[in-house]
Write a protein that holds these residues in place. Structure first.
Motif, PDB file in Angstrom:
ATOM      1  N   TYR A  71       0.631  -1.323   0.267  1.00  0.00           N
ATOM      2  CA  TYR A  71      -0.095  -0.218   0.104  1.00  0.00           C
ATOM      3  C   TYR A  71       0.846   0.818  -0.076  1.00  0.00           C
ATOM      4  CZ  TYR A  71      -3.250   3.866   1.312  1.00  0.00           C
ATOM      5  OH  TYR A  71      -3.280   4.878   1.710  1.00  0.00           O
ATOM      6  N   ASP A  72       2.089   1.267   0.652  1.00  0.00           N
ATOM      7  CA  ASP A  72       3.067   2.153   1.221  1.00  0.00           C
ATOM      8  C   ASP A  72       3.408   2.669  -0.845  1.00  0.00           C
ATOM      9  OD1 ASP A  72       1.946   2.090   3.901  1.00  0.00           O
ATOM     10  OD2 ASP A  72       3.604   1.693   4.542  1.00  0.00           O
ATOM     11  N   CYS A  73       3.990   1.730  -1.262  1.00  0.00           N
ATOM     12  CA  CYS A  73       4.755   1.475  -2.330  1.00  0.00           C
ATOM     13  C   CYS A  73       3.420   2.327  -3.558  1.00  0.00           C
ATOM     14  CB  CYS A  73       5.573   0.670  -2.397  1.00  0.00           C
ATOM     15  SG  CYS A  73       5.047  -0.253  -4.043  1.00  0.00           S
ATOM     16  N   ILE A  74       2.490   2.427  -3.059  1.00  0.00           N
ATOM     17  CA  ILE A  74       1.731   2.667  -4.280  1.00  0.00           C
ATOM     18  C   ILE A  74       0.962   3.377  -3.854  1.00  0.00           C
ATOM     19  CG2 ILE A  74      -0.347   2.182  -5.167  1.00  0.00           C
ATOM     20  CD1 ILE A  74       0.135  -1.381  -5.095  1.00  0.00           C
ATOM     21  N   SER A  75       1.245   4.057  -2.829  1.00  0.00           N
ATOM     22  CA  SER A  75       0.215   4.812  -2.074  1.00  0.00           C
ATOM     23  C   SER A  75       1.171   6.562  -2.817  1.00  0.00           C
ATOM     24  CB  SER A  75       0.575   5.393  -1.003  1.00  0.00           C
ATOM     25  OG  SER A  75      -0.479   6.445  -0.287  1.00  0.00           O
ATOM     26  N   GLU A  86       3.853   8.077 -16.063  1.00  0.00           N
ATOM     27  CA  GLU A  86       5.127   7.717 -15.361  1.00  0.00           C
ATOM     28  C   GLU A  86       4.517   6.880 -13.799  1.00  0.00           C
ATOM     29  OE1 GLU A  86       4.594   9.882 -16.814  1.00  0.00           O
ATOM     30  OE2 GLU A  86       6.230   9.649 -18.163  1.00  0.00           O
ATOM     31  N   ARG A  87       2.868   6.890 -13.362  1.00  0.00           N
ATOM     32  CA  ARG A  87       3.049   6.715 -12.647  1.00  0.00           C
ATOM     33  C   ARG A  87       2.043   5.155 -12.612  1.00  0.00           C
ATOM     34  NH1 ARG A  87      -2.881   9.718 -10.251  1.00  0.00           N
ATOM     35  NH2 ARG A  87      -1.066  10.991  -8.729  1.00  0.00           N
ATOM     36  N   CYS A  92       4.194  -0.115 -11.330  1.00  0.00           N
ATOM     37  CA  CYS A  92       4.497  -1.877 -12.173  1.00  0.00           C
ATOM     38  C   CYS A  92       6.623  -2.226 -10.771  1.00  0.00           C
ATOM     39  CB  CYS A  92       5.282  -1.922 -13.015  1.00  0.00           C
ATOM     40  SG  CYS A  92       3.616  -2.352 -14.179  1.00  0.00           S
ATOM     41  N   GLN A  93       6.877  -0.822 -11.257  1.00  0.00           N
ATOM     42  CA  GLN A  93       8.356  -1.101 -11.021  1.00  0.00           C
ATOM     43  C   GLN A  93       8.714  -1.316  -8.859  1.00  0.00           C
ATOM     44  OE1 GLN A  93      10.326  -1.663 -12.503  1.00  0.00           O
ATOM     45  NE2 GLN A  93      11.982  -2.750 -11.847  1.00  0.00           N
ATOM     46  N   GLY A  94       7.564  -0.803  -8.553  1.00  0.00           N
ATOM     47  CA  GLY A  94       7.340  -0.921  -6.724  1.00  0.00           C
ATOM     48  C   GLY A  94       6.906  -2.384  -6.639  1.00  0.00           C
ATOM     49  N   LEU A  95       6.372  -2.734  -7.958  1.00  0.00           N
ATOM     50  CA  LEU A  95       5.962  -4.789  -7.512  1.00  0.00           C
ATOM     51  C   LEU A  95       6.649  -5.299  -7.645  1.00  0.00           C
ATOM     52  CD1 LEU A  95       2.281  -5.219  -9.401  1.00  0.00           C
ATOM     53  CD2 LEU A  95       2.485  -5.005  -7.487  1.00  0.00           C
ATOM     54  N   VAL A  96       7.660  -5.264  -9.020  1.00  0.00           N
ATOM     55  CA  VAL A  96       8.681  -6.359  -8.866  1.00  0.00           C
ATOM     56  C   VAL A  96      10.073  -5.620  -7.864  1.00  0.00           C
ATOM     57  CG1 VAL A  96      10.173  -6.097 -10.197  1.00  0.00           C
ATOM     58  CG2 VAL A  96       8.829  -5.127 -10.996  1.00  0.00           C
ATOM     59  N   GLN A  97       9.348  -4.420  -7.316  1.00  0.00           N
ATOM     60  CA  GLN A  97      10.691  -4.528  -6.324  1.00  0.00           C
ATOM     61  C   GLN A  97       9.986  -5.509  -4.457  1.00  0.00           C
ATOM     62  OE1 GLN A  97      11.850  -0.602  -4.866  1.00  0.00           O
ATOM     63  NE2 GLN A  97      12.715  -0.192  -7.281  1.00  0.00           N
ATOM     64  N   ALA A 135      -8.041  -0.576   0.307  1.00  0.00           N
ATOM     65  CA  ALA A 135      -7.526  -0.054   0.147  1.00  0.00           C
ATOM     66  C   ALA A 135      -6.883   0.714  -1.063  1.00  0.00           C
ATOM     67  CB  ALA A 135      -6.307   1.086   1.630  1.00  0.00           C
ATOM     68  N   ILE A 136      -5.776  -0.336  -1.033  1.00  0.00           N
ATOM     69  CA  ILE A 136      -5.302   0.057  -2.849  1.00  0.00           C
ATOM     70  C   ILE A 136      -6.058   0.149  -3.556  1.00  0.00           C
ATOM     71  CG2 ILE A 136      -3.459  -1.773  -3.932  1.00  0.00           C
ATOM     72  CD1 ILE A 136      -2.406  -2.919  -1.114  1.00  0.00           C
ATOM     73  N   ASN A 137      -6.870  -1.113  -3.318  1.00  0.00           N
ATOM     74  CA  ASN A 137      -7.888  -1.475  -4.510  1.00  0.00           C
ATOM     75  C   ASN A 137      -8.727   0.316  -5.170  1.00  0.00           C
ATOM     76  OD1 ASN A 137      -7.832  -3.665  -5.538  1.00  0.00           O
ATOM     77  ND2 ASN A 137      -9.130  -4.291  -4.168  1.00  0.00           N
ATOM     78  N   GLU A 138      -8.421   1.162  -3.644  1.00  0.00           N
ATOM     79  CA  GLU A 138      -9.031   2.451  -4.233  1.00  0.00           C
ATOM     80  C   GLU A 138      -7.801   3.278  -4.505  1.00  0.00           C
ATOM     81  OE1 GLU A 138     -11.363   3.451  -0.058  1.00  0.00           O
ATOM     82  OE2 GLU A 138     -12.277   1.384  -0.433  1.00  0.00           O
ATOM     83  N   LYS A 139      -7.013   3.133  -4.178  1.00  0.00           N
ATOM     84  CA  LYS A 139      -5.887   3.902  -4.772  1.00  0.00           C
ATOM     85  C   LYS A 139      -5.912   3.751  -6.067  1.00  0.00           C
ATOM     86  CE  LYS A 139      -3.912   6.271  -1.168  1.00  0.00           C
ATOM     87  NZ  LYS A 139      -3.933   7.154  -1.599  1.00  0.00           N
ATOM     88  N   ILE A 140      -5.927   2.443  -6.445  1.00  0.00           N
ATOM     89  CA  ILE A 140      -5.321   2.415  -7.808  1.00  0.00           C
ATOM     90  C   ILE A 140      -6.471   2.823  -8.809  1.00  0.00           C
ATOM     91  CG2 ILE A 140      -4.857   0.479 -10.359  1.00  0.00           C
ATOM     92  CD1 ILE A 140      -3.571  -0.707  -7.860  1.00  0.00           C
ATOM     93  N   ALA A 141      -7.889   2.524  -7.903  1.00  0.00           N
ATOM     94  CA  ALA A 141      -9.627   2.847  -8.666  1.00  0.00           C
ATOM     95  C   ALA A 141      -9.039   4.738  -8.971  1.00  0.00           C
ATOM     96  CB  ALA A 141     -10.174   2.405  -8.125  1.00  0.00           C
TER      97      ALA A 141
END
Lengths: 215, 215, 215, 215
Positions: A71-75, A86-87, A92-97, A135-141
């Motif tokens: 969550y933090d990473c995406i946020s 870029e976002r 994606c990069q966050g996910l990879v890491q 919460a993550i889903n909302e962020k992405i939404a």
DNA sequence: CATGAATGAGGCTTCATTCAT
DNA sequence: GATGAATGAAGCCTCATTCAT
């Protein structure tokens, strides 16, 4: 032996959890014994039960913490960057890491996001995991919505299904890239990074407002 | 007790394997004991060892059979159909059915396709699994090539990376669709099938020769 | 498969027993399974039970046969030779050969000679083993007596205790020579044979009529 | 259940080991199960694994301890006594006592003295067993040398082969005396002790400086 | 007679968990 | 609060033996 005096409970939980996380990543939860965790964390086995109800709770908490990191990473990515494209790559990069750091929990989290919890009998941490997932889903939404509003993303895309589909595809792609890194580099003459980049692009294009590309 | 009459060895292996597959799907291999399998298959525990060397062999064989089914399904699809687009959906559909039938092995197979086997010391069945995996990849490679030749798919796509990326993404998508079916139907007002269809389309578009869509 | 037709029972028992003997020598009785024996003998496991009551009977019979061979060897030596000293060395040599051929039974036989059988409940073969053991002892007793009568052996020696002591010492020596052959050849610059020879001589001297050696 | 009070680890190891030794003596190591040992020692089966890595370690440790006792016994004998003849009988007597106390390990030890250990992959205790074995051999070598120097033993005897031959013969004699005690007392009208004494003398004479015995 | 098939009993080992101190 | 100690339950696997054909 002489443990630092009076560390608050949370510190011990942290020590234990982080030792466990390392082992889980290396060997999986089943192959990791409470003994292993105790040894790695520098506590006695019995002490683990002072700080955690049982093994399952350690796993749950770890899943939760892990989800929190995600969550933090995406946020953060969405905070730092404003441009849609870029976002997307930051995410994606966050996910990879994240996958590289917590290979085990990557699977777990992906598997448990939006879990349909029997809200009765599941470790308390699991409920929280669920909430963070939401919460993550909302962020992405929001990210998608903002992308649409700014005209960069197609208008037609349905938010929720897109989020889901992306979760599935991205995580599948990332996991495979990790599993077969050797194969990829050897047989395709491209780095894991390049391979992933290509995949991410493919996916991004499918969301982008289609522009005239040819004649 | 009720001695089965002179059934050939393969029948017993089949009985055991299919009981195991069911349990593995439900609980995973580690949580499934030989005792469980024996009970489910209606044999004594010792009898399992008459038909399989050990638990690992059951797992290996199941993985292999499973991979074989996947191969058949894909192979059939390409035989029956000639049109690229239809082929693609048949393959996707095959994967979905396969995942529904063998949820456990779906994971395993995807994880082991193109495994870099230490060709020395792995159960004999594993080598075969690897070989079938390679065969599947070749089938798909040919499919892509024919698609390109017929002008339906973009010329630019690199065969191998595309295959891989698709494996990852499709399997991720399918697994997620399965894990969260309830969530999908409840929160998105769409069936799992529809959800998947949308995902498959997204992916397909990314391979298709881009045509003028606007203006 | 198509076993030679109508071989008499004894032939099959022989086949099985000799396969078993080989395995027992190599791995000991406990580490040898009925399966191993069946495979080595070329019969089905169940068939072993047609010819032998159980594993124990195989062991017993083998012990008995083995004892019989020992008897024959000693008996022959005494028949062929008349001179005491030569007889003694023939017996020793016989023991050595016997140990080399049947290392496992050497131990067993030595352990069971003069066994005090509960004449009730022991495999029938064991009783026979006992009897042959007695016969061997008698042969040796006669050998000693004839040696004394011929003036070559000391008059003072008590027959029975001497026989026994010799059994113990010789078998101990032979076994050790076999166990440590490597050590003996490497550290003592002498062959196993030489080592044994020296030991046999030592023992022989102690039975011989003492003659003036000095002054 | 009745938790023993804070006994040091070594006590438990001792309890277990001594229960095991007893059972091993009675039935051999293979026929003795961890369950048997646990029951005899008054622990739960799982507890055995708290104190020993596995069954093999119990066996190894027992062999080692046993070898150590043998060393002590021989070492003491040589310390206490200075006269060659008396030393010899003390050693013999020590062996007898040792065999009576540890019948099982008597065999094992005798079999493993001067073992050619693959110094790599054998339980740690086994290496020590080997070392103690070597130390015993040295003690006896010194004993023989001193006997020769004091003029009591023949000059001609080769140290190493003599040690070895004696190990073999003495152990063979002692074991047989033990196996057939009943037979010996019944059929020979002599006690086991007397029987052994006679054997020891026989052997001793063969080392002694030959003196004029007759005429 | 010979055997394929099946299994009960048992062996070693691991592990999460409890409890008295 | 921290832990050493202990264990029940379970897991994988082997094997001698039986029995219907």
């Amino acid at each position: 032996m002489a443990r630092r005096k009076k560390e608050p409970r949370s510190v011990h939980r942290g020590n234990i959890a982080s030792a466990a996380e390392k082992l889980f990543s290396e060997k999986g939860t089943e192959a990791t014994s409470m003994d292993d965790i105790a040894k790695a964390a520098g506590y006695s086995k019995a002490t683990l039960y002072v700080y955690f109800q049982n093994k399952e709770e350690i796993i749950s908490v770890l899943a939760m913490e892990s989800m929190q990191k995600l969550y933090d990473c995406i946020s953060d990515a969405l905070e730092i960057e404003e441009r849609t494209r870029e976002r997307y790559y930051l995410i994606c990069q966050g996910l990879v890491q994240y996958q590289e750091e917590f290979p085990y929990y990557f699977k777990v989290v992906l598997g448990s996001i939006n879990m349909d919890f029997d809200r009765e009998q599941c470790p308390p941490a699991d409920k929280e995991t669920f909430l963070i997932g939401e919460a993550i889903n909302e962020k992405i939404a929001r990210f998608l919505q903002e992308g649409i509003e700014s005209g960069e993303l197609r208008e037609g895309i349905a938010i929720k299904p897109t989020i889901f589909a992306f979760w599935g595809m991205l995580s599948g792609l990332i996991q495979l890239a990790d599993n077969k890194e050797k194969y990829i580099t050897q047989e395709m003459q491209m780095s894991k990074q390049q391979f992933l980049q290509a995949g991410f692009e493919t996916l991004y294009k499918s969301m982008v407002k289609e522009t005239v590309t040819k004649g």
